[in-house]
Design a protein around this motif. Structure first.
Motif, PDB file in Angstrom:
ATOM      1  N   SER A 127     -11.310   3.589   9.349  1.00  0.00           N
ATOM      2  CA  SER A 127     -10.106   4.212   9.883  1.00  0.00           C
ATOM      3  C   SER A 127      -8.862   3.736   9.143  1.00  0.00           C
ATOM      4  CB  SER A 127      -9.990   3.964  11.400  1.00  0.00           C
ATOM      5  OG  SER A 127      -9.488   2.670  11.633  1.00  0.00           O
ATOM      6  N   GLU A 128      -8.872   2.498   8.645  1.00  0.00           N
ATOM      7  CA  GLU A 128      -7.725   2.016   7.875  1.00  0.00           C
ATOM      8  C   GLU A 128      -7.580   2.785   6.569  1.00  0.00           C
ATOM      9  OE1 GLU A 128      -5.215  -0.073   8.619  1.00  0.00           O
ATOM     10  OE2 GLU A 128      -6.114   0.101  10.598  1.00  0.00           O
ATOM     11  N   ILE A 129      -8.683   2.932   5.879  1.00  0.00           N
ATOM     12  CA  ILE A 129      -8.641   3.653   4.607  1.00  0.00           C
ATOM     13  C   ILE A 129      -8.281   5.108   4.834  1.00  0.00           C
ATOM     14  CG2 ILE A 129     -10.118   4.564   2.769  1.00  0.00           C
ATOM     15  CD1 ILE A 129     -11.498   1.778   2.778  1.00  0.00           C
ATOM     16  N   ARG A 130      -8.867   5.671   5.873  1.00  0.00           N
ATOM     17  CA  ARG A 130      -8.579   7.057   6.191  1.00  0.00           C
ATOM     18  C   ARG A 130      -7.089   7.273   6.472  1.00  0.00           C
ATOM     19  NH1 ARG A 130     -12.387  10.978   8.122  1.00  0.00           N
ATOM     20  NH2 ARG A 130     -13.916   9.415   8.780  1.00  0.00           N
ATOM     21  N   SER A 131      -6.512   6.391   7.263  1.00  0.00           N
ATOM     22  CA  SER A 131      -5.112   6.627   7.602  1.00  0.00           C
ATOM     23  C   SER A 131      -4.175   6.229   6.454  1.00  0.00           C
ATOM     24  CB  SER A 131      -4.720   5.940   8.912  1.00  0.00           C
ATOM     25  OG  SER A 131      -4.944   4.561   8.823  1.00  0.00           O
ATOM     26  N   TYR A 132      -4.633   5.323   5.611  1.00  0.00           N
ATOM     27  CA  TYR A 132      -3.831   5.024   4.417  1.00  0.00           C
ATOM     28  C   TYR A 132      -3.738   6.263   3.529  1.00  0.00           C
ATOM     29  CZ  TYR A 132      -2.131   2.684   0.210  1.00  0.00           C
ATOM     30  OH  TYR A 132      -1.387   2.329  -0.886  1.00  0.00           O
ATOM     31  N   ILE A 133      -4.868   6.913   3.339  1.00  0.00           N
ATOM     32  CA  ILE A 133      -4.886   8.140   2.549  1.00  0.00           C
ATOM     33  C   ILE A 133      -3.972   9.193   3.177  1.00  0.00           C
ATOM     34  CG2 ILE A 133      -6.309  10.110   1.849  1.00  0.00           C
ATOM     35  CD1 ILE A 133      -8.645   8.112   1.567  1.00  0.00           C
ATOM     36  N   ARG A 134      -4.073   9.337   4.482  1.00  0.00           N
ATOM     37  CA  ARG A 134      -3.239  10.334   5.165  1.00  0.00           C
ATOM     38  C   ARG A 134      -1.763  10.043   4.979  1.00  0.00           C
ATOM     39  NH1 ARG A 134      -4.226  14.807   7.738  1.00  0.00           N
ATOM     40  NH2 ARG A 134      -6.439  15.161   8.155  1.00  0.00           N
ATOM     41  N   ARG A 135      -1.405   8.788   5.160  1.00  0.00           N
ATOM     42  CA  ARG A 135       0.008   8.435   5.036  1.00  0.00           C
ATOM     43  C   ARG A 135       0.516   8.679   3.626  1.00  0.00           C
ATOM     44  NH1 ARG A 135      -0.547   4.251   9.264  1.00  0.00           N
ATOM     45  NH2 ARG A 135      -1.623   2.901   7.783  1.00  0.00           N
ATOM     46  N   LYS A 136      -0.268   8.287   2.645  1.00  0.00           N
ATOM     47  CA  LYS A 136       0.156   8.496   1.258  1.00  0.00           C
ATOM     48  C   LYS A 136       0.279   9.988   0.940  1.00  0.00           C
ATOM     49  CE  LYS A 136       0.539   6.037  -1.881  1.00  0.00           C
ATOM     50  NZ  LYS A 136       1.825   5.522  -2.443  1.00  0.00           N
ATOM     51  N   LEU A 137      -0.641  10.748   1.484  1.00  0.00           N
ATOM     52  CA  LEU A 137      -0.609  12.185   1.234  1.00  0.00           C
ATOM     53  C   LEU A 137       0.596  12.833   1.921  1.00  0.00           C
ATOM     54  CD1 LEU A 137      -2.378  13.831  -0.517  1.00  0.00           C
ATOM     55  CD2 LEU A 137      -3.984  14.139   1.357  1.00  0.00           C
ATOM     56  N   GLU A 138       0.926  12.336   3.094  1.00  0.00           N
ATOM     57  CA  GLU A 138       2.111  12.847   3.776  1.00  0.00           C
ATOM     58  C   GLU A 138       3.372  12.535   2.987  1.00  0.00           C
ATOM     59  OE1 GLU A 138       1.861  11.107   7.662  1.00  0.00           O
ATOM     60  OE2 GLU A 138       0.231  12.467   8.251  1.00  0.00           O
ATOM     61  N   MET A 139       3.402  11.364   2.391  1.00  0.00           N
ATOM     62  CA  MET A 139       4.571  11.021   1.588  1.00  0.00           C
ATOM     63  C   MET A 139       4.670  11.911   0.355  1.00  0.00           C
ATOM     64  SD  MET A 139       5.089   6.927   1.896  1.00  0.00           S
ATOM     65  CE  MET A 139       6.803   7.080   1.397  1.00  0.00           C
ATOM     66  N   ALA A 140       3.525  12.185  -0.243  1.00  0.00           N
ATOM     67  CA  ALA A 140       3.533  13.069  -1.411  1.00  0.00           C
ATOM     68  C   ALA A 140       4.040  14.457  -1.016  1.00  0.00           C
ATOM     69  CB  ALA A 140       2.145  13.167  -2.013  1.00  0.00           C
ATOM     70  N   ARG A 141       3.698  14.861   0.202  1.00  0.00           N
ATOM     71  CA  ARG A 141       4.130  16.181   0.668  1.00  0.00           C
ATOM     72  C   ARG A 141       5.601  16.189   1.063  1.00  0.00           C
ATOM     73  NH1 ARG A 141       1.721  17.622   6.216  1.00  0.00           N
ATOM     74  NH2 ARG A 141       3.333  16.096   6.732  1.00  0.00           N
TER      75      ARG A 141
END
Lengths: 216, 216
Positions: free
Chosen positions: A92-106
DNA sequence: GTAATGTTTTACCAACCGGTCAAATTATCA
DNA sequence: TGATAATTTGACCGGTTGGTAAAACATTAC
């Protein structure tokens, strides 16, 4: 009296705050798409809707503007990694890290591009930050990942390269946006591409890091 | 007679070939680290070891130099993807695609950065190529990957985002080299980092695309 | 050798660059 | 209100930029 900006120690004026914000906003636009050397003060001034001398009243040099921007961005850019929690579950940590980074890119593609430009051009203004605070933070989180691997919660892997892979895949959608849109075509270039990317990347990293039966 | 370069239809001189090569080599250095607008003709001329007017005798404008470079790079840049073979086994094709891309990042970092700069800055010179030949090639290979997924040879996934992920993770080692070195520190920044990266990425993509037992 | 062609250099230009200056204008506050 | 400080403007400067013109120089073909 006309004091140089840097010498003013007094509290900042309302106008000052507003204008500085306005300028940094414009500078972000310009620096992000042309890099430091490719950007001109005139251009930034035009985007900000003010005259060049007026702009230079708030930031005395082009470098001052750039530095102010970089400082701000670098700080917020690392927030997602800071939130990376050693106590949470790896997946879940890796998953949400990816999500957060992707949100920032967006949501903040210009910030990502500003940073990318700086690195691409050899990081002349932030080499110290890279080798100092950034490295320390990554070292710390890499240790967390390593311990997860050691205790068998995820597959063994090089934690640094894992972090690089998450950085590059997520920021790709901000930095290489034109290419992504070009390849996906108009139909698939809507905001939905970020959801598709999230789905794909979560699948890739989560199952890529799962422990195999026949694992070494 | 002094004919403009573009008007010469005759066979090129030995000197012409040598000098043009020399110039493009220098231009690659400069454009790759400063982007188009951040680069100056004087700078390129200095690196090439000739006078500015002399350089302009071979390429009449800065844009002409840039275009010549981009054309050359864009073509060779896609070679690894072209080799991607529909008849091969999915795992070994993906594995060797990653290896090839990683080798290019290691052996031709300037070419990668030239391209990255161009995309970052909105691809003003190559938008057509992106939406045309590049898109076509990717479409074709995406179809191959999709068929692999459909026939159960690899996990179901979005082939476009898979390709993006391979591009970004591999090119990262060229484009963000300063950052990678900064974070890894001096000890781990030797050539061995490419071997480490290859190992990690192959593991990530291969096992990330394996069919799960409980797969949807 | 010499004439034609190809190459390099010197001198130059207009536009643009980052930045300064002093004067004019506007906001603040007693 | 008026004095004082903060902001904005226009005119300007030396250096750099992309690019040109023409003449000097080198190379090649005959």
């Amino acid at each position: 009296m006309v004091l140089p900006r840097a010498a003013r120690t007094q509290r900042r004026t309302r106008i000052q705050e507003e204008k500085e914000e306005l300028i940094l906003e414009a500078a972000l636009d310009v620096f992000a798409t042309h890099g430091f050397r490719g950007s001109t003060i005139d251009q930034i001034a035009e985007v900000a809707g003010m005259s060049k001398p007026n702009l230079l009243y708030y930031f005395r040099t082009k470098e001052a503007m750039h530095r102010a921007l970089i400082d701000r961005v670098l700080d917020s850019w690392l927030d997602p990694l800071r939130e990376f929690d050693a106590e949470g579950s790896p997946v879940s940590e890796i998953r949400s890290y990816i999500r957060r980074k992707l949100e920032m890119a967006r949501d903040f593609p210009r910030e990502s591009r500003l940073f990318a430009n700086e690195i691409l051009q050899g990081a002349p203004h932030i080499e110290d930050e890279l080798k100092g605070p950034l490295k320390s933070l990554v070292d710390e989180k890499a240790e967390v990942i390593r311990s997860w691997a050691k205790s068998g919660k995820i597959a063994k892997c090089d934690p640094y390269h894992l972090i690089f892979a998450i950085w590059s895949t997520t920021q790709h959608y901000a930095d290489f946006d034109v290419q992504v849109r070009g390849v996906l075509g108009d139909e698939r270039s809507g905001e939905g591409r970020f959801e598709d990317a999230a789905r794909f990347l979560e699948q890739l990293f989560v199952s890529g890091l799962e422990i195999r039966d026949g694992g070494a």
